[in-house]
Design an enzyme around this catalytic site. Structure first.
Site, PDB file in Angstrom:
ATOM      1  N   PRO A  83       0.825  -1.217   0.000  1.00 40.66           N
ATOM      2  CG  PRO A  83      -0.012  -1.041   2.173  1.00 40.66           C
ATOM      3  CD  PRO A  83       0.743  -1.954   1.266  1.00 40.66           C
ATOM      4  CG  ASP A  84      -0.654   4.916  -1.932  1.00 48.37           C
ATOM      5  OD1 ASP A  84      -1.476   4.662  -1.042  1.00 48.37           O
ATOM      6  OD2 ASP A  84      -0.967   5.511  -2.978  1.00 48.37           O
ATOM      7  CG  PHE A  85       2.605   6.904   3.342  1.00 45.22           C
ATOM      8  CD1 PHE A  85       2.593   5.627   3.884  1.00 45.22           C
ATOM      9  CD2 PHE A  85       3.707   7.720   3.588  1.00 45.22           C
ATOM     10  CE1 PHE A  85       3.650   5.174   4.641  1.00 45.22           C
ATOM     11  CE2 PHE A  85       4.765   7.271   4.348  1.00 45.22           C
ATOM     12  CZ  PHE A  85       4.755   6.002   4.877  1.00 45.22           C
ATOM     13  NE  ARG A  86       0.923  12.530   1.882  1.00 46.70           N
ATOM     14  CZ  ARG A  86       2.184  12.157   2.106  1.00 46.70           C
ATOM     15  NH1 ARG A  86       2.739  11.226   1.362  1.00 46.70           N
ATOM     16  NH2 ARG A  86       2.890  12.715   3.077  1.00 46.70           N
ATOM     17  CG  ASN A 156       8.703   3.568  -3.626  1.00 42.27           C
ATOM     18  OD1 ASN A 156       8.102   4.524  -3.140  1.00 42.27           O
ATOM     19  ND2 ASN A 156       8.322   2.960  -4.728  1.00 42.27           N
ATOM     20  CB  ILE A 157      11.504   2.328   2.409  1.00 44.59           C
ATOM     21  CG1 ILE A 157      10.016   2.084   2.670  1.00 44.59           C
ATOM     22  CG2 ILE A 157      11.858   3.782   2.684  1.00 44.59           C
ATOM     23  CD1 ILE A 157       9.570   2.414   4.087  1.00 44.59           C
ATOM     24  CG  ASP A 158       9.370  -1.010  -2.454  1.00 45.64           C
ATOM     25  OD1 ASP A 158      10.399  -0.717  -3.092  1.00 45.64           O
ATOM     26  OD2 ASP A 158       8.221  -0.735  -2.870  1.00 45.64           O
ATOM     27  CG  HIS A 175      12.547   8.973   1.864  1.00 48.51           C
ATOM     28  ND1 HIS A 175      11.223   9.093   1.530  1.00 48.51           N
ATOM     29  CD2 HIS A 175      13.071  10.213   1.723  1.00 48.51           C
ATOM     30  CE1 HIS A 175      10.967  10.342   1.182  1.00 48.51           C
ATOM     31  NE2 HIS A 175      12.066  11.039   1.277  1.00 48.51           N
ATOM     32  CB  CYS A 183      22.416  -2.922  16.360  1.00 48.18           C
ATOM     33  SG  CYS A 183      22.184  -2.888  18.140  1.00 48.18           S
TER      34      CYS A 183
HETATM   35  P1  CNA Z   1       2.053   8.766  -1.345  1.00 49.80           P
HETATM   36  O1  CNA Z   1       2.008  10.114  -0.774  1.00 49.80           O
HETATM   37  O2  CNA Z   1       1.313   7.683  -0.676  1.00 49.80           O
HETATM   38  O3  CNA Z   1       1.546   8.931  -2.869  1.00 49.80           O
HETATM   39  C1  CNA Z   1       1.464   7.848  -3.737  1.00 49.80           C
HETATM   40  C2  CNA Z   1       0.824   8.375  -5.013  1.00 49.80           C
HETATM   41  O4  CNA Z   1       0.842   7.354  -5.958  1.00 49.80           O
HETATM   42  C3  CNA Z   1      -0.636   8.814  -4.815  1.00 49.80           C
HETATM   43  O5  CNA Z   1      -0.800  10.112  -5.306  1.00 49.80           O
HETATM   44  C4  CNA Z   1      -1.431   7.794  -5.603  1.00 49.80           C
HETATM   45  O6  CNA Z   1      -2.525   8.376  -6.281  1.00 49.80           O
HETATM   46  C5  CNA Z   1      -0.415   7.302  -6.602  1.00 49.80           C
HETATM   47  N1  CNA Z   1      -0.648   5.895  -6.966  1.00 49.80           N
HETATM   48  C6  CNA Z   1      -0.988   4.868  -6.172  1.00 49.80           C
HETATM   49  N2  CNA Z   1      -1.084   3.746  -6.885  1.00 49.80           N
HETATM   50  C7  CNA Z   1      -0.822   4.081  -8.175  1.00 49.80           C
HETATM   51  C8  CNA Z   1      -0.776   3.360  -9.379  1.00 49.80           C
HETATM   52  N3  CNA Z   1      -1.003   2.055  -9.442  1.00 49.80           N
HETATM   53  N4  CNA Z   1      -0.465   4.043 -10.505  1.00 49.80           N
HETATM   54  C9  CNA Z   1      -0.225   5.367 -10.484  1.00 49.80           C
HETATM   55  N5  CNA Z   1      -0.256   6.096  -9.366  1.00 49.80           N
HETATM   56  C10 CNA Z   1      -0.551   5.461  -8.224  1.00 49.80           C
HETATM   57  O7  CNA Z   1       3.548   8.256  -1.535  1.00 49.80           O
HETATM   58  P2  CNA Z   1       4.831   9.072  -2.025  1.00 49.80           P
HETATM   59  O8  CNA Z   1       5.772   8.058  -2.519  1.00 49.80           O
HETATM   60  O9  CNA Z   1       4.483  10.210  -2.884  1.00 49.80           O
HETATM   61  O10 CNA Z   1       5.360   9.684  -0.653  1.00 49.80           O
HETATM   62  C11 CNA Z   1       6.611   9.457  -0.180  1.00 49.80           C
HETATM   63  C12 CNA Z   1       6.650   8.537   1.037  1.00 49.80           C
HETATM   64  C13 CNA Z   1       5.843   7.296   0.884  1.00 49.80           C
HETATM   65  C14 CNA Z   1       8.054   8.046   1.187  1.00 49.80           C
HETATM   66  O11 CNA Z   1       8.588   8.524   2.358  1.00 49.80           O
HETATM   67  C15 CNA Z   1       7.995   6.520   1.164  1.00 49.80           C
HETATM   68  O12 CNA Z   1       8.940   5.941   2.012  1.00 49.80           O
HETATM   69  C16 CNA Z   1       6.631   6.208   1.582  1.00 49.80           C
HETATM   70  N6  CNA Z   1       6.100   4.879   1.221  1.00 49.80           N
HETATM   71  C17 CNA Z   1       6.838   3.970   0.529  1.00 49.80           C
HETATM   72  C18 CNA Z   1       6.304   2.730   0.196  1.00 49.80           C
HETATM   73  C19 CNA Z   1       7.154   1.739  -0.560  1.00 49.80           C
HETATM   74  O13 CNA Z   1       8.357   1.719  -0.391  1.00 49.80           O
HETATM   75  N7  CNA Z   1       6.542   0.922  -1.430  1.00 49.80           N
HETATM   76  C20 CNA Z   1       4.998   2.425   0.562  1.00 49.80           C
HETATM   77  C21 CNA Z   1       4.256   3.369   1.290  1.00 49.80           C
HETATM   78  C22 CNA Z   1       4.833   4.591   1.600  1.00 49.80           C
END
Ligand code: CNA
Length: 346
Positions: A83-86, A156-158, A175, A183
């Site tokens: 999942p993403d954050f927002r 991304n941190i994954d 990040h 540790c």
């Molecule tokens: P965010 O703020 O959650 O935004 C993600 C954006 O991606 C949103 O605007 C969504 O509409 C869009 N989105 C989601 N799914 C799709 C898709 N399939 N196709 C196109 N667009 C899509 O996350 P950001 O990365 O902008 O914010 C930065 C944070 C999120 C960082 O500090 C990360 O470490 C952190 N994060 C990372 C992960 C990961 O590593 N996978 C997961 C969740 C959060």
């Protein structure tokens, strides 16, 4: 400012920035911080390039580009189930289930130090357990294979970029990532994957060396100061928390890349987290900038072309327009197979 003939404070007034009375006695470093915000804001007032607005324009730019700078966010991994954050189904929508009131607490280093279980509670959702990669990762890999990927700046941190074969030199994990962990007490560093089992089982991963040292001390004396420290021997993935410094390579590399980039692709991010959100504004104005995400960026900014929708679909269309369809699909299949092989092994 460089030859010291102007102070940051004087430049603020030269640029017509009027400060509140309370701020009239700013020292140089605070005045500089405010000046920096205004300069970035000024850069952000970008004018759209003429004749660059469609997917065909982006495809043509890709055909002639030699240094594509890619900025990515959580949206490039959501199709893998991370999942993403927002987004509406993102982690922030479920804050209450993690007993948090402010999303920032999730990655706050002080919160981690006082109770690491809060972080470990939700972070299991972000683990790159099945090391496949998405079509969008495949597309970025294709840019690398074509020799035109200047750099990928990922938030991304994954660490899925590593599974997709993005070379370390081409990748800035702004990040940090789950790739390694350290540790909190002795700073011993291990591979991040060695923590995954504990995290998935809801346990706080601990440092084997510190635990061994502690038990030796406990058997030789009953004196145990470490028990008071909530993070004694706790492992923390090497991701950047609020209150910690960003990856050191980030700033240096941005300055070099800004003069080399000839196309910017900003993919799957809400562009809300600074300083990565300021990256597009730092690029020279003549470099075309494209935004590929599900919804418009979370901050006002002029991109030349916005391709809104699922990024996996958008990059597939782009690959077709450029004539890279076959190579792209081959990499996509490889991404899926990587996942299957991992599944078969577990
Ligand atoms: P965010 O703020 O959650 O935004 C993600 C954006 O991606 C949103 O605007 C969504 O509409 C869009 N989105 C989601 N799914 C799709 C898709 N399939 N196709 C196109 N667009 C899509 O996350 P950001 O990365 O902008 O914010 C930065 C944070 C999120 C960082 O500090 C990360 O470490 C952190 N994060 C990372 C992960 C990961 O590593 N996978 C997961 C969740 C959060």
């Amino acid at each position: 400012m460089i030859d010291e003939s102007h102070s940051p404070y004087n430049l603020l007034s030269t640029f017509g920035i009027r400060l509140l009375d309370d701020l009239s006695a700013l020292d140089d470093s605070n005045a500089l911080a405010i000046l920096q915000i205004y300069i970035v804001r000024e850069f952000r007032k970008r004018t759209r390039l003429p004749n660059f607005s469609t997917i065909v324009d982006v495809a043509e730019a890709l055909k002639s580009a030699s240094n594509v700078l890619v900025i990515t966010g959580a949206g490039i991994s959501t199709s893998l189930g991370i999942p993403d954050f927002r987004s509406a189904d993102g982690i922030y929508a479920r804050l209450e289930s993690y007993n948090l009131s402010d999303p920032q607490e999730m990655f706050d280093i002080e919160v981690f130090k006082s109770d690491p279980s809060i972080f470990y509670d939700f972070s299991k959702e972000l683990l790159p357990v099945e090391r496949g990669y998405s079509p969008t990762h495949a597309f970025i890999r294709l840019l690398q294979d074509k020799g035109i990927l200047l750099r990928q700046y990922t938030q991304n941190i994954d660490d899925i970029e590593s599974s997709a074969g993005i070379e370390e030199a081409r990748l800035i994990q702004c990040h940090g990532s789950f790739k390694t962990a350290s540790c909190m007490s002795c700073r011993d560093r291990v591979r991040g994957s060695t923590l995954f089992k504990d995290i998935q089982e809801g346990k706080i991963p601990r440092c084997a060396k510190c635990l061994a040292r502690q038990s030796t001390r406990q058997t030789s004396s009953n004196d145990d100061d470490d028990d008071d420290d909530a993070v004694f021997g706790v492992m923390k993935p090497d991701i950047t928390f609020f209150g910690e410094q960003l990856e050191t390579r980030f700033k240096e590399q941005v300055l070099l890349d800004r003069s080399a980039a000839d196309l910017v692709l900003c993919i799957g991010t809400s562009l809300r987290v600074a300083p990565v959100s300021d990256l597009p504004a730092l690029m020279p104005p003549a470099v075309p900038q494209v935004f590929l995400s599900r919804e418009a960026a979370g901050r006002e900014y002029v991109f030349d072309c916005e391709l809104l929708g699922a990024c996996d679909d958008t990059v597939r269309q782009l690959a077709r327009h450029v004539g890279w369809q076959e190579e792209f699909e081959r990499l996509v299949e490889l991404g899926k197979r990587t996942k299957t092989v991992e599944k078969m092994n577990t």
